[in-house]
Motif scaffolding. Structure first.
Motif, PDB file in Angstrom:
ATOM      1  N   ASN A 173       0.806  -1.222   0.000  1.00 56.52           N
ATOM      2  CA  ASN A 173       0.000   0.000   0.000  1.00 56.52           C
ATOM      3  C   ASN A 173       0.843   1.277   0.000  1.00 56.52           C
ATOM      4  O   ASN A 173       0.313   2.374  -0.143  1.00 56.52           O
ATOM      5  CB  ASN A 173      -0.980   0.009   1.176  1.00 56.52           C
ATOM      6  CG  ASN A 173      -0.286   0.036   2.527  1.00 56.52           C
ATOM      7  OD1 ASN A 173       0.938  -0.095   2.620  1.00 56.52           O
ATOM      8  ND2 ASN A 173      -1.052   0.197   3.572  1.00 56.52           N
ATOM      9  N   GLU A 174       2.163   1.146   0.139  1.00 51.33           N
ATOM     10  CA  GLU A 174       3.037   2.321   0.125  1.00 51.33           C
ATOM     11  C   GLU A 174       3.546   2.661  -1.268  1.00 51.33           C
ATOM     12  O   GLU A 174       4.016   3.774  -1.501  1.00 51.33           O
ATOM     13  CB  GLU A 174       4.233   2.101   1.057  1.00 51.33           C
ATOM     14  CG  GLU A 174       3.867   2.045   2.517  1.00 51.33           C
ATOM     15  CD  GLU A 174       5.061   1.770   3.413  1.00 51.33           C
ATOM     16  OE1 GLU A 174       5.137   2.405   4.478  1.00 51.33           O
ATOM     17  OE2 GLU A 174       5.914   0.923   3.044  1.00 51.33           O
ATOM     18  N   ALA A 222       2.024   3.331  -4.084  1.00 50.52           N
ATOM     19  CA  ALA A 222       1.338   4.494  -4.667  1.00 50.52           C
ATOM     20  C   ALA A 222       1.807   5.799  -4.015  1.00 50.52           C
ATOM     21  O   ALA A 222       1.957   6.822  -4.696  1.00 50.52           O
ATOM     22  CB  ALA A 222      -0.176   4.343  -4.533  1.00 50.52           C
ATOM     23  N   LYS A 223       2.068   5.766  -2.703  1.00 52.87           N
ATOM     24  CA  LYS A 223       2.548   6.972  -2.013  1.00 52.87           C
ATOM     25  C   LYS A 223       3.953   7.351  -2.498  1.00 52.87           C
ATOM     26  O   LYS A 223       4.239   8.536  -2.691  1.00 52.87           O
ATOM     27  CB  LYS A 223       2.567   6.757  -0.495  1.00 52.87           C
ATOM     28  CG  LYS A 223       1.198   6.670   0.131  1.00 52.87           C
ATOM     29  CD  LYS A 223       0.338   7.877  -0.136  1.00 52.87           C
ATOM     30  CE  LYS A 223       0.563   9.015   0.800  1.00 52.87           C
ATOM     31  NZ  LYS A 223      -0.346  10.158   0.577  1.00 52.87           N
ATOM     32  N   GLU A 250       3.557   8.938  -5.741  1.00 53.83           N
ATOM     33  CA  GLU A 250       2.910  10.250  -5.590  1.00 53.83           C
ATOM     34  C   GLU A 250       3.911  11.327  -5.155  1.00 53.83           C
ATOM     35  O   GLU A 250       3.861  12.464  -5.639  1.00 53.83           O
ATOM     36  CB  GLU A 250       1.794  10.123  -4.543  1.00 53.83           C
ATOM     37  CG  GLU A 250       1.033  11.394  -4.251  1.00 53.83           C
ATOM     38  CD  GLU A 250       0.015  11.181  -3.145  1.00 53.83           C
ATOM     39  OE1 GLU A 250      -0.042  12.019  -2.227  1.00 53.83           O
ATOM     40  OE2 GLU A 250      -0.722  10.168  -3.192  1.00 53.83           O
ATOM     41  N   VAL A 251       4.831  10.988  -4.254  1.00 54.38           N
ATOM     42  CA  VAL A 251       5.792  11.988  -3.765  1.00 54.38           C
ATOM     43  C   VAL A 251       6.989  12.157  -4.701  1.00 54.38           C
ATOM     44  O   VAL A 251       7.726  13.136  -4.588  1.00 54.38           O
ATOM     45  CB  VAL A 251       6.287  11.661  -2.330  1.00 54.38           C
ATOM     46  CG1 VAL A 251       5.127  11.588  -1.362  1.00 54.38           C
ATOM     47  CG2 VAL A 251       7.130  10.407  -2.281  1.00 54.38           C
ATOM     48  N   TYR A 262       8.727  15.797   3.844  1.00 55.55           N
ATOM     49  CA  TYR A 262       7.684  15.737   4.876  1.00 55.55           C
ATOM     50  C   TYR A 262       7.937  16.807   5.933  1.00 55.55           C
ATOM     51  O   TYR A 262       7.023  17.546   6.318  1.00 55.55           O
ATOM     52  CB  TYR A 262       7.664  14.341   5.510  1.00 55.55           C
ATOM     53  CG  TYR A 262       6.672  14.206   6.632  1.00 55.55           C
ATOM     54  CD1 TYR A 262       5.340  13.889   6.373  1.00 55.55           C
ATOM     55  CD2 TYR A 262       7.057  14.398   7.957  1.00 55.55           C
ATOM     56  CE1 TYR A 262       4.421  13.774   7.398  1.00 55.55           C
ATOM     57  CE2 TYR A 262       6.149  14.277   8.989  1.00 55.55           C
ATOM     58  CZ  TYR A 262       4.827  13.965   8.705  1.00 55.55           C
ATOM     59  OH  TYR A 262       3.919  13.865   9.738  1.00 55.55           O
ATOM     60  N   VAL A 274       4.938  17.142   1.600  1.00 52.25           N
ATOM     61  CA  VAL A 274       4.221  15.885   1.387  1.00 52.25           C
ATOM     62  C   VAL A 274       3.612  15.430   2.711  1.00 52.25           C
ATOM     63  O   VAL A 274       4.047  15.862   3.787  1.00 52.25           O
ATOM     64  CB  VAL A 274       5.145  14.768   0.823  1.00 52.25           C
ATOM     65  CG1 VAL A 274       5.719  15.163  -0.531  1.00 52.25           C
ATOM     66  CG2 VAL A 274       6.251  14.414   1.793  1.00 52.25           C
ATOM     67  N   ASP A 275       2.620  14.534   2.627  1.00 49.99           N
ATOM     68  CA  ASP A 275       1.995  14.023   3.849  1.00 49.99           C
ATOM     69  C   ASP A 275       2.427  12.593   4.177  1.00 49.99           C
ATOM     70  O   ASP A 275       1.891  11.964   5.081  1.00 49.99           O
ATOM     71  CB  ASP A 275       0.469  14.104   3.759  1.00 49.99           C
ATOM     72  CG  ASP A 275      -0.111  13.215   2.662  1.00 49.99           C
ATOM     73  OD1 ASP A 275       0.659  12.565   1.926  1.00 49.99           O
ATOM     74  OD2 ASP A 275      -1.344  13.177   2.544  1.00 49.99           O
ATOM     75  N   PHE A 276       3.401  12.090   3.459  1.00 50.00           N
ATOM     76  CA  PHE A 276       3.927  10.741   3.666  1.00 50.00           C
ATOM     77  C   PHE A 276       5.313  10.863   4.262  1.00 50.00           C
ATOM     78  O   PHE A 276       6.193  11.506   3.683  1.00 50.00           O
ATOM     79  CB  PHE A 276       3.968   9.994   2.325  1.00 50.00           C
ATOM     80  CG  PHE A 276       4.475   8.578   2.408  1.00 50.00           C
ATOM     81  CD1 PHE A 276       3.777   7.616   3.112  1.00 50.00           C
ATOM     82  CD2 PHE A 276       5.645   8.208   1.761  1.00 50.00           C
ATOM     83  CE1 PHE A 276       4.239   6.310   3.186  1.00 50.00           C
ATOM     84  CE2 PHE A 276       6.115   6.899   1.818  1.00 50.00           C
ATOM     85  CZ  PHE A 276       5.410   5.945   2.538  1.00 50.00           C
ATOM     86  N   LYS A 306       7.811   8.440   5.205  1.00 48.97           N
ATOM     87  CA  LYS A 306       8.736   7.570   4.471  1.00 48.97           C
ATOM     88  C   LYS A 306       8.215   6.163   4.673  1.00 48.97           C
ATOM     89  O   LYS A 306       7.311   5.943   5.480  1.00 48.97           O
ATOM     90  CB  LYS A 306      10.185   7.704   4.944  1.00 48.97           C
ATOM     91  CG  LYS A 306      10.451   7.386   6.410  1.00 48.97           C
ATOM     92  CD  LYS A 306      11.912   7.652   6.727  1.00 48.97           C
ATOM     93  CE  LYS A 306      12.224   7.609   8.193  1.00 48.97           C
ATOM     94  NZ  LYS A 306      13.623   7.930   8.485  1.00 48.97           N
TER      95      LYS A 306
END
Length: 193
Positions: A42-43, A45-46, A49-50, A109, A114-116, A118
């Protein structure tokens, strides 16, 4: 070993002392090793995205690797891991003027870009999570590149679970972490740690 919900926690997580000492290691854990950092499905895609936000912080070699194979690959065990440069550096590494290695995602971050934070495996280090389907196991990974972190943890008397409060809470939740602290207190009272 102790169990909290469906998570088995090694006693080393309570007994071993640890505080990252970037001045001593200069971020070597992001550089050394034979594979990239573990990434949860699930990470992915993040990370993608970043990528445009951290792109300019990445080395030209890292950019070339990402252009060729993407931000992640499957290692010899079939696990999803971050792509690496020259068989060692994570593609998301960047360096400051002192030669210290940092995570470009964490840097973005902290700058509010960004909102992720690491990948959770990086945030949780030196704990490694093994997923056995019906339960997960949290194990302390002792790696020589972190020798200075053990020494600083001993000096300051900070256990691994205490140092990793933020990522453990991020991964398993506040209620779970409070239970972990309760278990640690019980273990102390029983003279087990």
């Amino acid at each position: 070993m102790v169990q909290i919900d469906d998570i088995v926690v090694s006693l080393d997580v309570f007994t071993q002392k640890f505080i990252c000492n970037l001045d001593a290691c200069k971020g070597e854990c992001c550089i050394e090793g034979d594979a990239g950092a573990p990434v949860e499905d699930n990470e992915l895609a993040k990370l993608e995205e970043v990528l445009p936000i951290v792109w300019d912080d990445l080395s030209p070699k890292a950019q070339a690797v990402i252009n060729k194979q993407g931000v992640c690959y499957r290692d010899s065990d079939g696990d999803l891991v971050t792509s690496i440069v020259d068989g060692k550096d994570c593609v998301f590494t960047c360096y400051d003027e002192k030669g210290y290695c940092y995570c470009a995602i964490e840097k973005a971050y902290r700058e509010g870009k960004v909102d992720f934070y690491k990948p959770i495996s990086c945030h949780l280090y030196p704990i490694r999570v093994a997923d056995y389907g019906t339960f997960k196991a949290l194990n302390f990974h002792k790696w020589s590149v972190c020798h200075a972190a053990w020494l600083l943890g001993e000096k300051e008397n900070v256990a691994v679970y205490q140092f990793l409060k933020e990522p453990l809470t991020r991964k398993f939740g506040e209620v779970w972490y409070k239970e972990l602290e309760s278990v640690a207190q019980e273990l102390k009272e029983q003279g087990m740690i």
